[in-house]
Design an enzyme around this catalytic site. Structure first.
Site, mmCIF file in Angstrom:
data_model
loop_
_atom_site.group_PDB
_atom_site.id
_atom_site.type_symbol
_atom_site.label_atom_id
_atom_site.label_comp_id
_atom_site.label_asym_id
_atom_site.label_seq_id
_atom_site.Cartn_x
_atom_site.Cartn_y
_atom_site.Cartn_z
ATOM 1 N N SER A 15 0.900 -1.090 0.054
ATOM 2 C CA SER A 15 0.208 -0.026 0.090
ATOM 3 C C SER A 15 0.938 1.309 -0.040
ATOM 4 O O SER A 15 0.634 2.250 -0.851
ATOM 5 C CB SER A 15 -0.787 0.044 1.246
ATOM 6 O OG SER A 15 -2.107 -0.958 1.096
ATOM 7 N N ARG A 38 -0.378 8.722 4.865
ATOM 8 C CA ARG A 38 -1.598 7.944 5.554
ATOM 9 C C ARG A 38 -2.878 8.564 5.199
ATOM 10 O O ARG A 38 -3.861 7.971 5.238
ATOM 11 C CB ARG A 38 -1.456 8.379 7.363
ATOM 12 C CG ARG A 38 -0.357 7.361 7.592
ATOM 13 C CD ARG A 38 -0.502 7.058 8.989
ATOM 14 N NE ARG A 38 0.251 5.534 9.272
ATOM 15 C CZ ARG A 38 -0.059 4.478 9.653
ATOM 16 N NH1 ARG A 38 -1.276 4.191 9.719
ATOM 17 N NH2 ARG A 38 0.534 3.610 9.645
ATOM 18 N N HIS A 41 -3.539 6.982 2.118
ATOM 19 C CA HIS A 41 -3.998 5.430 2.371
ATOM 20 C C HIS A 41 -5.378 5.311 3.003
ATOM 21 O O HIS A 41 -6.158 4.243 2.564
ATOM 22 C CB HIS A 41 -2.846 5.115 3.235
ATOM 23 C CG HIS A 41 -3.032 3.373 3.814
ATOM 24 N ND1 HIS A 41 -3.462 3.180 5.022
ATOM 25 C CD2 HIS A 41 -2.794 2.531 3.059
ATOM 26 C CE1 HIS A 41 -3.457 1.980 5.281
ATOM 27 N NE2 HIS A 41 -3.027 1.341 4.072
#
Lengths: 208, 208
Positions: A15, A38, A41
Protein backbone atom coordinates in the site's frame (compact mmCIF):
# COMPACT_ATOMS: atom_id res chain seq x y z
CA UNK A 1 -12.19 -17.13 -6.21
CA UNK A 2 -9.18 -15.03 -7.04
CA UNK A 3 -6.05 -15.15 -4.90
CA UNK A 4 -5.31 -12.18 -2.66
CA UNK A 5 -2.68 -10.86 -0.31
CA UNK A 6 -3.28 -11.90 3.31
CA UNK A 7 -0.10 -10.99 5.11
CA UNK A 8 -0.67 -7.71 6.99
CA UNK A 9 2.96 -6.58 6.73
CA UNK A 10 2.99 -7.26 2.99
CA UNK A 11 -0.31 -5.42 2.53
CA UNK A 12 1.00 -2.36 4.36
CA UNK A 13 4.26 -2.41 2.46
CA UNK A 14 2.54 -2.70 -0.92
CA UNK A 15 0.00 0.00 0.00
CA UNK A 16 2.59 2.51 1.07
CA UNK A 17 4.81 1.65 -1.90
CA UNK A 18 1.88 2.40 -4.20
CA UNK A 19 1.28 5.75 -2.53
CA UNK A 20 4.98 6.54 -2.73
CA UNK A 21 5.07 5.66 -6.43
CA UNK A 22 1.97 7.58 -7.43
CA UNK A 23 1.80 10.61 -5.15
CA UNK A 24 5.03 12.51 -5.82
CA UNK A 25 5.64 12.98 -2.12
CA UNK A 26 8.91 14.82 -2.71
CA UNK A 27 6.92 18.00 -3.24
CA UNK A 28 6.06 17.99 0.49
CA UNK A 29 8.32 19.02 3.38
CA UNK A 30 9.80 16.05 5.25
CA UNK A 31 7.56 16.63 8.26
CA UNK A 32 4.42 16.41 6.11
CA UNK A 33 5.16 13.22 4.19
CA UNK A 34 3.98 10.66 6.76
CA UNK A 35 0.75 12.62 7.14
CA UNK A 36 0.14 12.90 3.40
CA UNK A 37 0.92 9.21 2.95
CA UNK A 38 -1.55 8.12 5.62
CA UNK A 39 -4.29 10.45 4.45
CA UNK A 40 -4.01 9.04 0.93
CA UNK A 41 -3.88 5.50 2.30
CA UNK A 42 -7.07 6.11 4.28
CA UNK A 43 -9.14 7.23 1.31
CA UNK A 44 -7.62 5.35 -1.61
CA UNK A 45 -7.22 8.58 -3.58
CA UNK A 46 -3.72 9.64 -4.56
CA UNK A 47 -5.08 12.84 -6.05
CA UNK A 48 -6.00 14.33 -2.67
CA UNK A 49 -2.31 15.23 -2.40
CA UNK A 50 -2.97 17.87 -5.05
CA UNK A 51 -5.63 19.52 -2.90
CA UNK A 52 -3.86 19.82 0.45
CA UNK A 53 -3.34 23.26 1.93
CA UNK A 54 -1.00 23.36 4.92
CA UNK A 55 1.45 25.40 6.88
CA UNK A 56 5.02 24.21 6.36
CA UNK A 57 5.40 23.49 10.09
CA UNK A 58 2.12 21.60 10.49
CA UNK A 59 3.57 18.10 10.75
CA UNK A 60 6.26 19.15 13.17
CA UNK A 61 3.85 21.19 15.32
CA UNK A 62 1.43 18.28 15.65
CA UNK A 63 4.16 15.80 16.40
CA UNK A 64 5.69 17.98 19.11
CA UNK A 65 2.29 18.57 20.69
CA UNK A 66 1.48 14.86 20.81
CA UNK A 67 4.87 13.92 22.22
CA UNK A 68 4.37 16.62 24.87
CA UNK A 69 1.09 14.98 25.86
CA UNK A 70 -1.46 17.26 24.18
CA UNK A 71 -5.02 16.00 23.93
CA UNK A 72 -6.58 15.20 20.55
CA UNK A 73 -9.94 16.94 20.18
CA UNK A 74 -12.27 15.45 17.56
CA UNK A 75 -15.55 16.75 16.17
CA UNK A 76 -17.23 13.35 16.11
CA UNK A 77 -17.00 9.81 17.41
CA UNK A 78 -15.94 8.38 14.04
CA UNK A 79 -12.70 10.35 14.12
CA UNK A 80 -12.01 9.18 17.65
CA UNK A 81 -12.78 5.59 16.62
CA UNK A 82 -10.18 5.82 13.85
CA UNK A 83 -7.35 6.99 16.06
CA UNK A 84 -5.04 4.11 16.88
CA UNK A 85 -4.43 4.57 20.59
CA UNK A 86 -1.21 2.57 20.58
CA UNK A 87 0.28 5.06 18.11
CA UNK A 88 -0.32 8.02 20.41
CA UNK A 89 3.08 8.69 21.98
CA UNK A 90 2.03 9.92 25.43
CA UNK A 91 -1.20 8.15 26.25
CA UNK A 92 -2.85 11.30 24.91
CA UNK A 93 -6.48 11.86 25.76
CA UNK A 94 -8.90 11.69 22.83
CA UNK A 95 -11.80 14.02 23.43
CA UNK A 96 -15.21 14.23 21.73
CA UNK A 97 -17.80 16.58 23.20
CA UNK A 98 -20.53 16.11 20.58
CA UNK A 99 -22.60 13.80 22.72
CA UNK A 100 -22.13 15.59 26.03
CA UNK A 101 -25.33 16.38 27.90
CA UNK A 102 -26.59 19.87 27.19
CA UNK A 103 -25.13 20.13 23.69
CA UNK A 104 -28.49 19.94 21.87
CA UNK A 105 -29.89 22.72 24.09
CA UNK A 106 -26.76 24.80 23.63
CA UNK A 107 -27.07 24.40 19.86
CA UNK A 108 -30.65 25.65 20.01
CA UNK A 109 -29.69 28.59 22.17
CA UNK A 110 -26.80 29.55 19.89
CA UNK A 111 -28.85 28.96 16.75
CA UNK A 112 -26.32 26.57 15.29
CA UNK A 113 -25.59 22.89 14.81
CA UNK A 114 -24.78 20.42 17.58
CA UNK A 115 -21.31 20.05 16.07
CA UNK A 116 -20.67 23.79 16.42
CA UNK A 117 -22.16 23.96 19.91
CA UNK A 118 -19.93 21.08 20.98
CA UNK A 119 -16.91 23.26 20.13
CA UNK A 120 -17.91 25.58 23.00
CA UNK A 121 -16.97 22.76 25.37
CA UNK A 122 -13.42 22.69 24.01
CA UNK A 123 -12.54 26.05 25.57
CA UNK A 124 -10.69 24.75 28.61
CA UNK A 125 -8.70 22.21 26.58
CA UNK A 126 -7.96 24.00 23.33
CA UNK A 127 -4.61 25.58 24.25
CA UNK A 128 -1.92 23.48 22.60
CA UNK A 129 -4.30 20.70 21.56
CA UNK A 130 -4.38 18.81 18.27
CA UNK A 131 -7.81 19.37 16.70
CA UNK A 132 -9.09 16.80 14.20
CA UNK A 133 -12.24 17.77 12.30
CA UNK A 134 -13.49 15.00 10.01
CA UNK A 135 -17.15 15.72 9.67
CA UNK A 136 -18.74 19.07 10.36
CA UNK A 137 -17.93 22.31 8.52
CA UNK A 138 -19.80 24.23 11.22
CA UNK A 139 -17.38 22.89 13.85
CA UNK A 140 -14.45 24.34 11.91
CA UNK A 141 -16.25 27.64 11.30
CA UNK A 142 -17.20 27.87 14.97
CA UNK A 143 -13.65 27.16 16.13
CA UNK A 144 -12.30 29.91 13.84
CA UNK A 145 -14.87 32.32 15.28
CA UNK A 146 -13.77 31.49 18.81
CA UNK A 147 -10.12 31.97 17.87
CA UNK A 148 -11.07 35.36 16.42
CA UNK A 149 -12.76 36.11 19.74
CA UNK A 150 -9.54 35.46 21.62
CA UNK A 151 -9.44 31.77 22.51
CA UNK A 152 -5.95 30.38 23.12
CA UNK A 153 -4.48 28.65 20.08
CA UNK A 154 -4.37 24.92 19.49
CA UNK A 155 -1.08 23.39 18.33
CA UNK A 156 -2.57 22.15 15.07
CA UNK A 157 -5.89 22.04 13.24
CA UNK A 158 -6.46 19.07 10.95
CA UNK A 159 -9.32 20.31 8.76
CA UNK A 160 -11.12 17.52 6.92
CA UNK A 161 -14.82 18.39 7.12
CA UNK A 162 -16.73 16.85 4.23
CA UNK A 163 -19.78 17.51 2.12
CA UNK A 164 -21.76 19.91 0.03
CA UNK A 165 -22.55 22.77 2.39
CA UNK A 166 -19.75 24.66 4.07
CA UNK A 167 -16.99 22.06 3.74
CA UNK A 168 -15.16 23.75 0.87
CA UNK A 169 -15.94 27.17 2.33
CA UNK A 170 -14.70 26.43 5.87
CA UNK A 171 -11.47 24.96 4.54
CA UNK A 172 -10.96 27.90 2.20
CA UNK A 173 -11.42 30.16 5.23
CA UNK A 174 -8.72 28.46 7.31
CA UNK A 175 -6.38 28.23 4.32
CA UNK A 176 -6.82 31.95 3.62
CA UNK A 177 -6.38 32.95 7.26
CA UNK A 178 -5.19 30.24 9.64
CA UNK A 179 -5.20 32.68 12.57
CA UNK A 180 -1.58 31.89 13.29
CA UNK A 181 -2.35 28.22 13.91
CA UNK A 182 -0.50 25.47 12.04
CA UNK A 183 -3.06 23.61 9.92
CA UNK A 184 -3.68 21.00 7.26
CA UNK A 185 -6.83 21.26 5.14
CA UNK A 186 -8.12 19.23 2.22
CA UNK A 187 -9.60 21.80 -0.13
CA UNK A 188 -13.01 21.19 -1.64
CA UNK A 189 -15.90 18.93 -0.73
CA UNK A 190 -13.88 15.84 0.06
CA UNK A 191 -12.75 14.94 3.53
CA UNK A 192 -13.99 12.69 6.29
CA UNK A 193 -13.29 11.01 9.56
CA UNK A 194 -10.93 8.43 8.11
CA UNK A 195 -8.62 11.10 6.72
CA UNK A 196 -8.72 13.17 9.91
CA UNK A 197 -7.94 10.10 12.02
CA UNK A 198 -5.20 9.01 9.62
CA UNK A 199 -3.57 12.42 9.94
CA UNK A 200 -3.49 12.04 13.72
CA UNK A 201 -2.14 8.51 13.42
CA UNK A 202 0.66 9.77 11.19
CA UNK A 203 1.72 12.41 13.71
CA UNK A 204 1.99 10.00 16.57
CA UNK A 205 3.77 7.37 14.56
CA UNK A 206 7.32 8.54 14.38
CA UNK A 207 9.56 10.87 16.30
CA UNK A 208 10.66 13.95 14.37
CA UNK B 1 -14.97 35.81 8.51
CA UNK B 2 -17.41 34.74 5.82
CA UNK B 3 -21.03 33.99 6.66
CA UNK B 4 -22.14 30.37 6.68
CA UNK B 5 -25.23 28.27 7.08
CA UNK B 6 -25.87 27.23 10.70
CA UNK B 7 -29.38 25.81 10.68
CA UNK B 8 -29.11 21.99 10.68
CA UNK B 9 -32.34 21.48 8.78
CA UNK B 10 -31.32 23.99 6.11
CA UNK B 11 -27.88 22.38 5.82
CA UNK B 12 -29.41 18.94 5.30
CA UNK B 13 -31.92 20.26 2.80
CA UNK B 14 -29.31 22.08 0.76
CA UNK B 15 -26.92 19.11 0.90
CA UNK B 16 -29.49 16.63 -0.33
CA UNK B 17 -30.76 19.09 -2.95
CA UNK B 18 -27.21 19.38 -4.29
CA UNK B 19 -26.85 15.61 -4.48
CA UNK B 20 -30.23 15.34 -6.19
CA UNK B 21 -29.27 18.02 -8.73
CA UNK B 22 -25.86 16.63 -9.57
CA UNK B 23 -26.11 12.86 -9.25
CA UNK B 24 -28.81 11.87 -11.77
CA UNK B 25 -30.46 9.61 -9.22
CA UNK B 26 -33.22 8.64 -11.65
CA UNK B 27 -30.90 6.03 -13.11
CA UNK B 28 -31.23 4.04 -9.86
CA UNK B 29 -34.17 1.90 -8.77
CA UNK B 30 -36.41 3.59 -6.18
CA UNK B 31 -35.16 1.34 -3.41
CA UNK B 32 -31.55 2.34 -4.04
CA UNK B 33 -31.93 6.12 -4.17
CA UNK B 34 -31.82 6.89 -0.42
CA UNK B 35 -28.71 4.73 -0.13
CA UNK B 36 -26.97 6.35 -3.09
CA UNK B 37 -27.89 9.81 -1.78
CA UNK B 38 -26.46 9.14 1.67
CA UNK B 39 -23.29 7.51 0.38
CA UNK B 40 -22.61 10.57 -1.81
CA UNK B 41 -23.46 12.87 1.09
CA UNK B 42 -21.00 11.05 3.34
CA UNK B 43 -18.02 11.44 1.02
CA UNK B 44 -18.73 14.69 -0.83
CA UNK B 45 -18.22 12.99 -4.18
CA UNK B 46 -21.15 12.90 -6.58
CA UNK B 47 -19.14 10.82 -9.03
CA UNK B 48 -19.15 7.73 -6.80
CA UNK B 49 -22.65 7.15 -8.17
CA UNK B 50 -20.98 6.21 -11.45
CA UNK B 51 -18.96 3.46 -9.77
CA UNK B 52 -21.65 1.64 -7.79
CA UNK B 53 -22.29 -2.01 -8.56
CA UNK B 54 -25.42 -3.44 -6.93
CA UNK B 55 -28.16 -5.95 -7.15
CA UNK B 56 -31.49 -4.37 -8.04
CA UNK B 57 -33.07 -5.64 -4.82
CA UNK B 58 -30.24 -4.53 -2.52
CA UNK B 59 -32.00 -1.55 -0.94
CA UNK B 60 -35.20 -3.47 -0.36
CA UNK B 61 -33.40 -6.52 1.03
CA UNK B 62 -31.48 -4.42 3.52
CA UNK B 63 -34.51 -2.46 4.59
CA UNK B 64 -36.58 -5.59 5.17
CA UNK B 65 -33.79 -7.18 7.16
CA UNK B 66 -33.37 -4.17 9.42
CA UNK B 67 -37.11 -3.80 10.01
CA UNK B 68 -37.21 -7.50 10.87
CA UNK B 69 -34.54 -6.91 13.52
CA UNK B 70 -31.43 -8.21 11.76
CA UNK B 71 -28.08 -7.31 13.31
CA UNK B 72 -25.64 -5.05 11.50
CA UNK B 73 -22.19 -6.63 11.33
CA UNK B 74 -19.30 -4.21 10.71
CA UNK B 75 -15.66 -4.90 9.93
CA UNK B 76 -14.36 -2.10 12.17
CA UNK B 77 -15.26 0.28 14.96
CA UNK B 78 -15.37 3.32 12.67
CA UNK B 79 -18.29 1.87 10.72
CA UNK B 80 -20.13 1.12 13.95
CA UNK B 81 -19.42 4.65 15.21
CA UNK B 82 -21.01 6.10 12.09
CA UNK B 83 -24.26 4.20 12.39
CA UNK B 84 -26.96 6.45 13.83
CA UNK B 85 -28.62 4.19 16.37
CA UNK B 86 -31.85 6.18 16.40
CA UNK B 87 -32.28 5.47 12.68
CA UNK B 88 -32.16 1.71 13.18
CA UNK B 89 -35.79 0.63 13.04
CA UNK B 90 -35.76 -2.29 15.48
CA UNK B 91 -33.09 -1.49 18.05
CA UNK B 92 -30.85 -3.64 15.86
CA UNK B 93 -27.62 -4.87 17.35
CA UNK B 94 -24.44 -3.42 15.83
CA UNK B 95 -21.67 -5.98 16.00
CA UNK B 96 -17.89 -5.58 15.58
CA UNK B 97 -15.68 -8.57 16.34
CA UNK B 98 -12.34 -7.06 15.32
CA UNK B 99 -11.23 -6.38 18.87
CA UNK B 100 -12.54 -9.57 20.44
CA UNK B 101 -10.00 -11.48 22.49
CA UNK B 102 -8.31 -14.21 20.51
CA UNK B 103 -8.58 -12.51 17.13
CA UNK B 104 -4.85 -11.69 16.81
CA UNK B 105 -3.95 -15.32 17.59
CA UNK B 106 -6.62 -16.58 15.18
CA UNK B 107 -5.20 -14.32 12.47
CA UNK B 108 -1.75 -15.77 13.04
CA UNK B 109 -3.07 -19.32 12.95
CA UNK B 110 -5.02 -18.70 9.74
CA UNK B 111 -2.15 -16.76 8.18
CA UNK B 112 -4.32 -13.75 7.46
CA UNK B 113 -5.19 -10.30 8.76
CA UNK B 114 -7.01 -9.57 11.99
CA UNK B 115 -9.88 -8.17 9.92
CA UNK B 116 -10.27 -11.46 8.08
CA UNK B 117 -9.91 -13.54 11.23
CA UNK B 118 -12.61 -11.44 12.89
CA UNK B 119 -15.01 -12.61 10.16
CA UNK B 120 -14.74 -16.14 11.56
CA UNK B 121 -16.60 -14.88 14.64
CA UNK B 122 -19.56 -13.81 12.49
CA UNK B 123 -20.57 -17.41 11.74
CA UNK B 124 -23.38 -17.70 14.26
CA UNK B 125 -24.88 -14.31 13.35
CA UNK B 126 -24.40 -14.09 9.60
CA UNK B 127 -27.74 -15.61 8.50
CA UNK B 128 -29.97 -12.74 7.44
CA UNK B 129 -27.63 -10.04 8.76
CA UNK B 130 -26.71 -6.76 7.13
CA UNK B 131 -22.93 -6.72 6.64
CA UNK B 132 -21.18 -3.35 6.35
CA UNK B 133 -17.52 -3.46 5.30
CA UNK B 134 -15.88 -0.05 5.28
CA UNK B 135 -12.24 -0.80 5.77
CA UNK B 136 -10.66 -4.15 5.07
CA UNK B 137 -10.57 -5.89 1.68
CA UNK B 138 -9.46 -9.07 3.42
CA UNK B 139 -12.68 -9.08 5.48
CA UNK B 140 -14.73 -9.06 2.28
CA UNK B 141 -12.56 -11.71 0.64
CA UNK B 142 -12.76 -13.89 3.73
CA UNK B 143 -16.53 -13.57 3.95
CA UNK B 144 -16.87 -14.60 0.30
CA UNK B 145 -14.67 -17.62 0.98
CA UNK B 146 -16.86 -18.65 3.90
CA UNK B 147 -19.99 -18.25 1.79
CA UNK B 148 -18.34 -20.47 -0.83
CA UNK B 149 -17.69 -22.98 1.96
CA UNK B 150 -21.38 -23.10 2.80
CA UNK B 151 -22.08 -20.42 5.39
CA UNK B 152 -25.68 -19.23 5.52
CA UNK B 153 -26.31 -16.07 3.53
CA UNK B 154 -26.56 -12.57 4.96
CA UNK B 155 -29.45 -10.38 3.80
CA UNK B 156 -27.15 -7.78 2.29
CA UNK B 157 -23.45 -7.04 1.90
CA UNK B 158 -22.46 -3.37 1.77
CA UNK B 159 -18.98 -3.55 0.27
CA UNK B 160 -16.96 -0.39 0.77
CA UNK B 161 -13.44 -1.55 1.63
CA UNK B 162 -10.90 1.09 0.70
CA UNK B 163 -7.30 1.32 -0.39
CA UNK B 164 -4.55 0.21 -2.71
CA UNK B 165 -4.28 -3.51 -2.05
CA UNK B 166 -7.30 -5.74 -2.52
CA UNK B 167 -10.03 -3.13 -2.30
CA UNK B 168 -10.73 -2.92 -6.02
CA UNK B 169 -10.14 -6.66 -6.38
CA UNK B 170 -12.46 -7.74 -3.55
CA UNK B 171 -15.26 -5.53 -4.84
CA UNK B 172 -14.74 -6.78 -8.40
CA UNK B 173 -15.05 -10.30 -6.98
CA UNK B 174 -18.39 -9.70 -5.28
CA UNK B 175 -19.71 -7.75 -8.26
CA UNK B 176 -18.76 -10.59 -10.61
CA UNK B 177 -20.21 -13.28 -8.35
CA UNK B 178 -22.29 -12.09 -5.41
CA UNK B 179 -22.96 -15.70 -4.31
CA UNK B 180 -26.70 -15.08 -4.45
CA UNK B 181 -26.48 -12.34 -1.82
CA UNK B 182 -27.88 -8.85 -2.47
CA UNK B 183 -24.99 -6.39 -2.42
CA UNK B 184 -23.81 -2.86 -3.03
CA UNK B 185 -20.15 -2.27 -3.89
CA UNK B 186 -18.21 0.85 -4.78
CA UNK B 187 -15.86 -0.26 -7.53
CA UNK B 188 -12.22 0.74 -7.38
CA UNK B 189 -9.96 1.94 -4.61
CA UNK B 190 -12.38 4.33 -2.99
CA UNK B 191 -14.62 3.42 -0.09
CA UNK B 192 -14.47 3.79 3.65
CA UNK B 193 -16.28 3.62 6.92
CA UNK B 194 -18.31 6.77 6.37
CA UNK B 195 -19.82 5.40 3.17
CA UNK B 196 -20.54 2.00 4.70
CA UNK B 197 -22.20 3.59 7.72
CA UNK B 198 -24.15 6.01 5.53
CA UNK B 199 -25.50 3.07 3.53
CA UNK B 200 -26.75 1.45 6.72
CA UNK B 201 -28.25 4.73 7.90
CA UNK B 202 -30.12 5.06 4.60
CA UNK B 203 -31.66 1.60 4.94
CA UNK B 204 -33.01 2.21 8.39
CA UNK B 205 -34.31 5.64 7.59
CA UNK B 206 -37.52 5.03 5.75
CA UNK B 207 -40.03 2.26 5.44
CA UNK B 208 -40.28 0.76 1.97
Amino acid sequence: MRRYLKDPAAIYAESFATVEREARLDRFPDGMRPLVTRVIHACGMVEVADRLAYSPDAGEAGRQALFAGAPVICDCEMVAAGIIRSRLPAGNEVLVTLNEPGVPELAQRLGTTRSAAAVELWEGRIAGAVVAIGNAPTALFHLLERLDAGWPKPALILAFPVGFVGAAESKAEIAADPRGVPFVALKGRRGGSAMAAAAVNALGGERA
